[in-house]
Design a protein around this motif. Structure first.
Motif, PDB file in Angstrom:
ATOM      1  N   VAL A   3      -5.619 -18.357 -25.640  1.00 22.48           N
ATOM      2  CA  VAL A   3      -6.603 -19.188 -26.224  1.00 22.48           C
ATOM      3  C   VAL A   3      -7.780 -18.135 -26.989  1.00 22.48           C
ATOM      4  CG1 VAL A   3      -8.517 -20.760 -25.630  1.00 22.48           C
ATOM      5  CG2 VAL A   3      -6.298 -20.866 -24.239  1.00 22.48           C
ATOM      6  N   TYR A   4      -8.244 -18.539 -27.815  1.00 20.53           N
ATOM      7  CA  TYR A   4      -9.270 -17.803 -28.757  1.00 20.53           C
ATOM      8  C   TYR A   4     -10.574 -18.587 -28.549  1.00 20.53           C
ATOM      9  CZ  TYR A   4      -5.399 -15.012 -30.201  1.00 20.53           C
ATOM     10  OH  TYR A   4      -4.228 -14.301 -30.410  1.00 20.53           O
ATOM     11  N   PHE A   5     -11.539 -18.239 -28.599  1.00 20.42           N
ATOM     12  CA  PHE A   5     -12.783 -18.997 -28.438  1.00 20.42           C
ATOM     13  C   PHE A   5     -14.104 -18.269 -28.821  1.00 20.42           C
ATOM     14  CE2 PHE A   5     -12.442 -16.874 -24.336  1.00 20.42           C
ATOM     15  CZ  PHE A   5     -13.425 -16.458 -24.088  1.00 20.42           C
ATOM     16  N   SER A   6     -14.994 -18.760 -29.331  1.00 19.94           N
ATOM     17  CA  SER A   6     -16.312 -18.327 -29.724  1.00 19.94           C
ATOM     18  C   SER A   6     -17.349 -18.757 -28.743  1.00 19.94           C
ATOM     19  CB  SER A   6     -16.687 -19.083 -31.058  1.00 19.94           C
ATOM     20  OG  SER A   6     -18.029 -18.539 -31.325  1.00 19.94           O
ATOM     21  N   ALA A   7     -17.823 -17.633 -28.264  1.00 17.51           N
ATOM     22  CA  ALA A   7     -18.887 -17.988 -26.951  1.00 17.51           C
ATOM     23  C   ALA A   7     -20.250 -17.683 -27.438  1.00 17.51           C
ATOM     24  CB  ALA A   7     -18.396 -17.344 -25.653  1.00 17.51           C
ATOM     25  N   SER A   8     -21.291 -18.316 -27.197  1.00 20.29           N
ATOM     26  CA  SER A   8     -22.622 -18.023 -27.242  1.00 20.29           C
ATOM     27  C   SER A   8     -23.161 -17.523 -25.913  1.00 20.29           C
ATOM     28  CB  SER A   8     -23.493 -18.945 -27.925  1.00 20.29           C
ATOM     29  OG  SER A   8     -23.523 -20.029 -26.979  1.00 20.29           O
ATOM     30  N   ALA A   9     -23.940 -16.472 -26.070  1.00 22.97           N
ATOM     31  CA  ALA A   9     -24.483 -15.911 -24.615  1.00 22.97           C
ATOM     32  C   ALA A   9     -26.107 -15.779 -24.944  1.00 22.97           C
ATOM     33  CB  ALA A   9     -23.833 -14.547 -24.317  1.00 22.97           C
ATOM     34  N   PRO A  10     -26.886 -15.928 -23.893  1.00 28.86           N
ATOM     35  CA  PRO A  10     -28.256 -15.537 -23.815  1.00 28.86           C
ATOM     36  C   PRO A  10     -28.660 -14.126 -23.859  1.00 28.86           C
ATOM     37  CG  PRO A  10     -27.642 -16.343 -21.815  1.00 28.86           C
ATOM     38  CD  PRO A  10     -26.616 -16.680 -22.629  1.00 28.86           C
ATOM     39  N   PRO A  11     -29.514 -13.585 -24.189  1.00 31.75           N
ATOM     40  CA  PRO A  11     -29.799 -12.060 -24.109  1.00 31.75           C
ATOM     41  C   PRO A  11     -29.841 -11.515 -22.815  1.00 31.75           C
ATOM     42  CG  PRO A  11     -31.596 -13.382 -25.406  1.00 31.75           C
ATOM     43  CD  PRO A  11     -30.736 -14.562 -24.835  1.00 31.75           C
ATOM     44  N   ARG A  12     -28.960 -10.563 -22.969  1.00 28.99           N
ATOM     45  CA  ARG A  12     -28.846  -9.656 -21.410  1.00 28.99           C
ATOM     46  C   ARG A  12     -29.261  -8.198 -21.701  1.00 28.99           C
ATOM     47  NH1 ARG A  12     -23.711 -12.304 -21.757  1.00 28.99           N
ATOM     48  NH2 ARG A  12     -22.764 -10.130 -22.377  1.00 28.99           N
ATOM     49  N   PHE A  13     -30.120  -7.988 -20.706  1.00 25.03           N
ATOM     50  CA  PHE A  13     -30.542  -6.425 -20.794  1.00 25.03           C
ATOM     51  C   PHE A  13     -29.895  -5.854 -19.329  1.00 25.03           C
ATOM     52  CE2 PHE A  13     -33.554  -8.802 -23.317  1.00 25.03           C
ATOM     53  CZ  PHE A  13     -33.408  -7.853 -24.688  1.00 25.03           C
ATOM     54  N   THR A  14     -29.746  -4.425 -19.636  1.00 27.20           N
ATOM     55  CA  THR A  14     -29.370  -3.839 -18.226  1.00 27.20           C
ATOM     56  C   THR A  14     -29.640  -2.585 -18.283  1.00 27.20           C
ATOM     57  OG1 THR A  14     -27.263  -3.047 -17.267  1.00 27.20           O
ATOM     58  CG2 THR A  14     -27.238  -3.208 -19.696  1.00 27.20           C
ATOM     59  N   THR A  15     -29.765  -1.890 -17.114  1.00 26.74           N
ATOM     60  CA  THR A  15     -30.225  -0.344 -17.174  1.00 26.74           C
ATOM     61  C   THR A  15     -28.926   0.466 -16.774  1.00 26.74           C
ATOM     62  OG1 THR A  15     -30.615  -0.432 -14.674  1.00 26.74           O
ATOM     63  CG2 THR A  15     -32.427  -0.770 -16.267  1.00 26.74           C
ATOM     64  N   ASP A  16     -27.621  -0.338 -16.781  1.00 27.56           N
ATOM     65  CA  ASP A  16     -26.474   0.424 -16.301  1.00 27.56           C
ATOM     66  C   ASP A  16     -26.026   1.515 -17.353  1.00 27.56           C
ATOM     67  OD1 ASP A  16     -26.146  -1.184 -14.254  1.00 27.56           O
ATOM     68  OD2 ASP A  16     -24.660  -2.585 -15.377  1.00 27.56           O
ATOM     69  N   ASN A  17     -26.599   1.288 -18.549  1.00 31.89           N
ATOM     70  CA  ASN A  17     -26.219   2.301 -19.667  1.00 31.89           C
ATOM     71  C   ASN A  17     -26.957   3.811 -19.164  1.00 31.89           C
ATOM     72  OD1 ASN A  17     -25.128   0.506 -21.130  1.00 31.89           O
ATOM     73  ND2 ASN A  17     -26.947   0.169 -22.180  1.00 31.89           N
ATOM     74  N   TYR A  18     -28.279   3.537 -18.960  1.00 32.35           N
ATOM     75  CA  TYR A  18     -29.014   4.774 -18.503  1.00 32.35           C
ATOM     76  C   TYR A  18     -28.461   5.387 -17.032  1.00 32.35           C
ATOM     77  CZ  TYR A  18     -32.748   4.195 -21.752  1.00 32.35           C
ATOM     78  OH  TYR A  18     -33.220   4.142 -22.959  1.00 32.35           O
ATOM     79  N   ARG A  19     -27.694   4.713 -16.379  1.00 30.69           N
ATOM     80  CA  ARG A  19     -27.270   5.017 -15.046  1.00 30.69           C
ATOM     81  C   ARG A  19     -25.900   5.892 -15.442  1.00 30.69           C
ATOM     82  NH1 ARG A  19     -28.975   0.265 -12.091  1.00 30.69           N
ATOM     83  NH2 ARG A  19     -27.489  -0.793 -12.728  1.00 30.69           N
ATOM     84  N   THR A  20     -25.174   5.237 -16.157  1.00 29.49           N
ATOM     85  CA  THR A  20     -24.031   6.079 -16.482  1.00 29.49           C
ATOM     86  C   THR A  20     -24.366   7.341 -17.221  1.00 29.49           C
ATOM     87  OG1 THR A  20     -23.022   3.890 -17.146  1.00 29.49           O
ATOM     88  CG2 THR A  20     -22.023   5.881 -18.357  1.00 29.49           C
ATOM     89  N   VAL A  21     -25.242   7.563 -18.220  1.00 35.26           N
ATOM     90  CA  VAL A  21     -25.837   8.806 -18.684  1.00 35.26           C
ATOM     91  C   VAL A  21     -26.407   9.729 -17.834  1.00 35.26           C
ATOM     92  CG1 VAL A  21     -27.105   9.717 -20.456  1.00 35.26           C
ATOM     93  CG2 VAL A  21     -25.846   7.713 -20.992  1.00 35.26           C
ATOM     94  N   LEU A  22     -27.390   9.223 -17.296  1.00 34.45           N
ATOM     95  CA  LEU A  22     -28.287   9.978 -16.229  1.00 34.45           C
ATOM     96  C   LEU A  22     -27.783  10.713 -14.995  1.00 34.45           C
ATOM     97  CD1 LEU A  22     -31.821   8.421 -16.609  1.00 34.45           C
ATOM     98  CD2 LEU A  22     -31.079  10.388 -17.719  1.00 34.45           C
ATOM     99  N   PHE A  23     -26.687   9.934 -14.618  1.00 32.82           N
ATOM    100  CA  PHE A  23     -25.656  10.242 -13.191  1.00 32.82           C
ATOM    101  C   PHE A  23     -24.308  10.637 -13.426  1.00 32.82           C
ATOM    102  CE2 PHE A  23     -29.376   7.368 -11.981  1.00 32.82           C
ATOM    103  CZ  PHE A  23     -30.008   8.276 -11.026  1.00 32.82           C
ATOM    104  N   SER A  24     -24.083  10.991 -14.585  1.00 33.46           N
ATOM    105  CA  SER A  24     -22.611  11.421 -15.156  1.00 33.46           C
ATOM    106  C   SER A  24     -22.697  12.807 -14.736  1.00 33.46           C
ATOM    107  CB  SER A  24     -22.370  11.310 -16.547  1.00 33.46           C
ATOM    108  OG  SER A  24     -23.238  12.137 -17.336  1.00 33.46           O
ATOM    109  N   GLU A  25     -21.453  13.360 -14.363  1.00 35.19           N
ATOM    110  CA  GLU A  25     -21.267  14.616 -13.806  1.00 35.19           C
ATOM    111  C   GLU A  25     -21.672  15.550 -14.733  1.00 35.19           C
ATOM    112  OE1 GLU A  25     -17.755  17.259 -11.788  1.00 35.19           O
ATOM    113  OE2 GLU A  25     -17.285  15.438 -12.455  1.00 35.19           O
ATOM    114  N   GLY A  26     -22.453  16.737 -14.317  1.00 37.10           N
ATOM    115  CA  GLY A  26     -22.779  17.793 -15.339  1.00 37.10           C
ATOM    116  C   GLY A  26     -24.007  17.505 -16.178  1.00 37.10           C
TER     117      GLY A  26
END
Length: 384
Positions: free
Chosen positions: A143-166
């Protein structure tokens, strides 16, 4: 007088407008990076940061459950489920069963799949596939579908960068490279600039011309010859090739022409009467330099420090060549580049990394910004 005052007001108003325009031009990209770094990665790849507060739409693909999940009801066989996971707030606007027509049917309508089989996908992602006879499919219907989503913000990007090894080690490496590579050129260039501005010796004009000529030499052209020279000297004296000393000397060499040119222009514009009075009082060139020239030259020193800090902090090429790419040698730009992978398509990591790397330069800039404009005008007005 009224006309004169009117022109003066218009002139000041125009200057203020121009300043606001330039501030906006410099601020908008930084704002865009900040907003993008906080957005959900799925929304980031399909829409620009300026749409962050609006609903976004994305075409995706999924599958229904297989025949083992069917139930019989009122003489028909049904497969029911949901294309979304629990807690997903998206809304289906249209769907289809072919990649060429992913939005062929509106949400809530029943699509005829042939032989009496129908598929209905609702706006909440729930679906019902109906058949007059038992399903025999071992895999669910695509099934192919077009879905609309409300704005989503997250701090996961910063956790990935700041707490990556090294990442902490690479941050320390960048500071270890940048601070000495900023201070050393300033110390050398200040002495050279004073000598070229106020001391008379044979070949002075030729030396100034050579320094100005070096401003147009591309870094990439001189990188390999400089590396060969450094490796030859290091081999002769038994010094390891990949050291902090090597990269400090490299950045010093690349930054000295501009540093000497900028500092000489400013120092040459200092009032001659001050120098002559100091000489009459018996001051030597070194005393004049330390007690008079350096304090008066602080604006231009701060201006060059900002430029040099930015260049070295954001550098990747020189660091990879002179310091290496090992896990203990990577600078911050190198480590963040490694997080992007070989394809570099992780936009959420890219924007977050970009904003992380500009935090320290912004601190340096705002700490010294009151001297920045004065330093940029170095030598534009000669002293009396």
């Amino acid at each position: 007088m009224a006309s004169s005052r009117g022109k003066s007001f218009i002139g000041r108003f125009g200057v203020h407008i121009a300043v606001l325009v330039f501030v906006a031009i410099w601020t908008i990209p930084t704002l865009g990076i900040l907003v993008s770094s906080l957005r959900d990665k799925d929304q980031l790849i399909v829409s620009g940061w300026w749409t962050a507060l609006s609903t976004s739409s994305q075409t995706e693909a999924g599958r229904t459950d297989a025949a083992d999940k069917q139930v019989e009801k009122d003489g028909k066989f049904l497969i029911m489920g949901n294309l979304f996971g629990a807690g997903d707030a998206r809304t289906v606007t249209a769907f289809g069963t072919k990649a060429q027509q992913p939005t062929q049917f509106e949400a809530g309508t029943a699509a005829d799949l042939g032989e009496g089989v129908t598929l209905q996908v609702n706006d909440d992602g729930s679906y019902v596939m109906s058949s007059p006879k038992a399903f025999e499919i071992t895999r669910g219907q695509r099934v192919y579908f077009s879905a609309s989503a409300p704005p989503r913000f997250t701090t996961d990007n910063y956790r990935t960068v700041l707490f990556s090894e090294g990442i902490g080690r690479s941050f320390i490496n960048s500071l270890t490279v940048t601070i000495p590579a900023t201070i050393i050129p300033i110390l050398i260039a200040a002495y050279a600039a004073y000598a070229l501005a106020w001391m008379r010796f044979p070949g002075r004009a030729l030396l100034i011309a050579v320094i100005i000529g070096l401003l147009v030499v591309p870094l990439q052209m001189s990188l390999i010859p400089l590396l060969k020279l450094y490796n030859g000297v290091g081999l002769f004296f038994g010094v390891p090739a990949k050291t902090y000393l090597g990269i400090w000397l490299a950045h010093t060499g690349f930054g000295l022409p501009f540093a000497i040119y900028l500092l000489r222009s400013y120092i040459a514009g200092l009032p001659r009467e001050i120098m002559e009075s100091a000489r009459i009082d018996g001051a030597s060139d070194f005393e004049i330099f330390v007690k008079i020239v350096l304090p008066l030259s602080f604006p231009v020193l701060a201006s060059f420090a900002i430029f040099q800090f930015l260049w070295v902090w954001n550098d990747l090429l020189v660091a990879m060549v002179f310091l290496g790419s090992g896990s203990d040698q990577l600078v911050l730009t190198g480590k963040l580049n490694a997080l992007l992978g070989s394809r570099g398509g992780d936009w959420e990591i890219l924007t977050t990394s970009a904003f992380v790397t500009i935090i320290v330069p912004l601190i340096v800039f705002f700490s010294l910004q009151r001297y920045f404009v004065r330093g940029l005008l170095a030598g534009s007005v000669k002293g009396g």
